[in-house]
Design an enzyme around this catalytic site. Sequence first.
Site, PDB file in Angstrom:
ATOM      1  CD  GLU A 158      -2.142   3.189  -7.473  1.00 21.75           C
ATOM      2  OE1 GLU A 158      -2.943   3.260  -6.536  1.00 21.75           O
ATOM      3  OE2 GLU A 158      -0.937   3.513  -7.374  1.00 21.75           O
TER       4      GLU A 158
ATOM      5  CG  PHE B 125      -9.337  -3.502  -9.495  1.00 22.91           C
ATOM      6  CD1 PHE B 125      -8.521  -3.343 -10.605  1.00 22.91           C
ATOM      7  CD2 PHE B 125     -10.351  -4.441  -9.558  1.00 22.91           C
ATOM      8  CE1 PHE B 125      -8.726  -4.097 -11.755  1.00 22.91           C
ATOM      9  CE2 PHE B 125     -10.567  -5.201 -10.701  1.00 22.91           C
ATOM     10  CZ  PHE B 125      -9.742  -5.028 -11.806  1.00 22.91           C
TER      11      PHE B 125
ATOM     12  CD  GLN C  24      -4.718  -5.352  -4.033  1.00 22.17           C
ATOM     13  OE1 GLN C  24      -5.921  -5.204  -4.083  1.00 22.17           O
ATOM     14  NE2 GLN C  24      -3.885  -4.344  -4.247  1.00 22.17           N
TER      15      GLN C  24
ATOM     16  CB  THR D 159       2.562   8.691   1.178  1.00 16.72           C
ATOM     17  OG1 THR D 159       1.440   7.926   1.604  1.00 16.72           O
ATOM     18  CG2 THR D 159       2.250   9.336  -0.171  1.00 16.72           C
TER      19      THR D 159
ATOM     20  CG  PHE E 282      -4.096   4.783  -1.845  1.00 13.00           C
ATOM     21  CD1 PHE E 282      -4.601   3.585  -1.385  1.00 13.00           C
ATOM     22  CD2 PHE E 282      -3.454   5.604  -0.939  1.00 13.00           C
ATOM     23  CE1 PHE E 282      -4.468   3.219  -0.047  1.00 13.00           C
ATOM     24  CE2 PHE E 282      -3.310   5.254   0.397  1.00 13.00           C
ATOM     25  CZ  PHE E 282      -3.819   4.052   0.840  1.00 13.00           C
TER      26      PHE E 282
ATOM     27  CD  GLU F 274      -3.213  -1.458   0.154  1.00 12.20           C
ATOM     28  OE1 GLU F 274      -2.409  -0.811   0.840  1.00 12.20           O
ATOM     29  OE2 GLU F 274      -3.662  -1.038  -0.933  1.00 12.20           O
TER      30      GLU F 274
ATOM     31  CB  ALA G 125       1.845   2.516  -3.993  1.00 10.60           C
TER      32      ALA G 125
ATOM     33  NE  ARG H 145      -0.735   7.712  -3.103  1.00 14.62           N
ATOM     34  CZ  ARG H 145       0.394   7.436  -3.756  1.00 14.62           C
ATOM     35  NH1 ARG H 145       0.508   7.746  -5.034  1.00 14.62           N
ATOM     36  NH2 ARG H 145       1.398   6.859  -3.151  1.00 14.62           N
TER      37      ARG H 145
ATOM     38  NE  ARG I 176      -5.797   0.471 -12.431  1.00 14.42           N
ATOM     39  CZ  ARG I 176      -6.032  -0.259 -13.511  1.00 14.42           C
ATOM     40  NH1 ARG I 176      -7.228  -0.783 -13.698  1.00 14.42           N
ATOM     41  NH2 ARG I 176      -5.083  -0.471 -14.393  1.00 14.42           N
TER      42      ARG I 176
END
Length: 758
Positions: free
Chosen positions: A713, A229, A198, A443, A345, A233, A512, A311, A343
């Site tokens: 998400e 998902f 990703q 963020t 986060f 990442e 995100a 988060r 997904r």
Amino acid sequence: MSVARPLPHDSARGHVTGAARYIDDIPMPAGTLHLAFGLSHEARGVIVSADLSAVRSAPGVMAVLTAADLDRPADCSPSAHDEPLLATGEVHYHGQPIFLVIATSHRAARAAARRARVEIDPRPALITIDEALAAESYFEGGPLTWARGDVEAALTGAAHVIEGEIEIGGQEHFYLEGQAALALPGEAGEMFISSSTQHPSEIQHKVAEALGVQMNAVRVETRRMGGGFGGKESQGNALAIACAVAAQKTGKPCKMRYDRDDDMVITGKRHDFRIRYRAGVNTGGRLVGVDFTHYVRAGWSADLTLPVADRAMLHADNAYFIPAIRIESHRLRTNTASATAFRGFGGPQGMVGIERVMDHIAHALGLDPLAVRRKNFYTKTKVQETHYGQPVTGFVLPDIVKVLVDSSDYENRRAAIRDWNAGSETIKRGIALTPVKFGISFTLTHLNQAGALVHVYQDGSIHLNHGGTEMGQGLFQKVAQVAAASFGVGLGQVQITATDTHKVPNTSATAASSGSDLNGMAVKAACDEIRGRMARYLAQKHGLKPRHVGFKGGKVKLGNMRLSFAEAAQECYEGRVSLSATGFYKTPDVSWDRATGTGHPFYYFAHGAAVTEVAIDTLTGEYRMLRADILHDVGESLNPALDTGQIEGGFVQGVGWLTTEELVWDDRGRLATHAPSTYKIPTASDRPEVFNVALWGQPNTVPTIYRSKAVGEPPLMLGISALMALSDAVAACGNAYPLLDAPATPERVLRAVQKVRG
């Protein structure tokens, strides 16, 4: 117009015919070598000796590398530089890579890795949250606290105070395509990487660092993933780095893919949480203050734990205004695989906490749970601020919930369930409506940017490339629709090729929920630039003002004259007009100070609500989802078909996380649920028997790409309604509140029933 149409996924035909090419489908050059890791059999310890002679002499083995054999340190971490590719003297979790086998086939590499004789002096491992707390094993040195108002005073003065605790399990990503990478060495130190990732730019950065070259010597390409998902990442870094290092050493192409068991053992999961709460309300059930404590099991390295835990704190309010709130977050280092992006986060875990609070309040006060939720919603008429200081604007949940209550016949069904439960001793039913308010943006502010590259060829065909990655969510199709709409042509004229760091540099992860927001706007900027050049040239050539040049229906309108888009492109080419442009977009109005827990971290909020009805067997704890009704806010949808699919899939994945998907580690830190036979994702038969999904079709209140909203998400959190419905069904068995933990497996449901019945 090409946007706002329910078009199929751009690779739909390839998916169903098998023609869609993934990393493992790429034809390999002659002489390609295959890699496998040798893994730790202890959760924590010191490596005393490693006899790899039998590995090196195994059939097909070309080389075996340990950390000492690397020319320079190779780090896989996306954040803290604390995750070496291969263990350096100590091991920190069961399944940590210790050595790398390079062999002539995938099977030979895996078989050889199992011949190793590695002696590890075991040390006491910290597996559970309680063990980590007792050892004060923290990231950042201790807990982080954010607060607004005087919580203790609010609780002291409250008419009622409830308190409790909920355990929220982790989740395996279970993408259909496992982690995979392929490295092709170039002629002058360059390296070409195909990776199921990703975040191609992070792969580029980490590979360049491991090889000791500049980023411009590493090219990373990703055409598609078979699911991500969040699990691709950062978790793909190790494979890409290993392939690149091996390719540099051998001068040959190198490929690596995990088998499913290795994938589940090596890679990180969703963070599991324990949330303790105390909440005070007035006599009518309105919140006056809430005190949360989040305990987060992070694993052995930092990975993305800090922003995930942040988060969770940011979403501790979900849809509710809380006058006084305190959130204390413990990020605990344990000897388990490092938990990572998934997904939502962290947002889902934070939301489960406050939804449990709302449910508990309703039960304690004998009130309707939906009435309590509605009473505590942020208001539409007066702008209120979140606990981190962001004004809540465009808040449409009161309207969404009103429409959903009517369309789902919620009130009548709740009354019917109450009657059913009064007359049924064995089968109990439950129903719950839960809302979602999810913030959209990274963020980490600088990640809110995207680039694109668009070419118009002289025959009128269009090629585009952008920094987002396709993992089945339909991003490529949405972005192609944006390009087609910009030039007023059909989708057949638009071609998107693989995400490529040599075409669009410095990309952010496709995460995100920002893929369409960021890349759609970047592509539109590039298209608008080319269209403006074309309009100016054609207007000058034909004696018109540029504003009188229009692009629509595959034609270019020049006063009373019409050219096909291809003819217009040919004229512009012959007029020496540049038909190539880059586009760039950065999200406006976002800022964030994580130290103080204040700022404007989100560009906007996505909303939704779900009603779920369940039935449980009180003798066995087994249950079924009978019906789900969803109304979800996607703004002006770019593609209703794709958005509906994301909502359906997100809901089912969220339900799986909170019901059947249970991760179990034994007391030695070994993952016991490391295969489909022991880890239960939802199947087609687990979907609700009645499944109604509708889109809230109102435009976004802030300027996004065609006023759409993110959809990746937020739908996952609609699945919280299933957990609350199960809790409602269990509560019907007695007078005590169930305090049902997640995942609410049949075993947990049965124990909760027995406890409620005393």
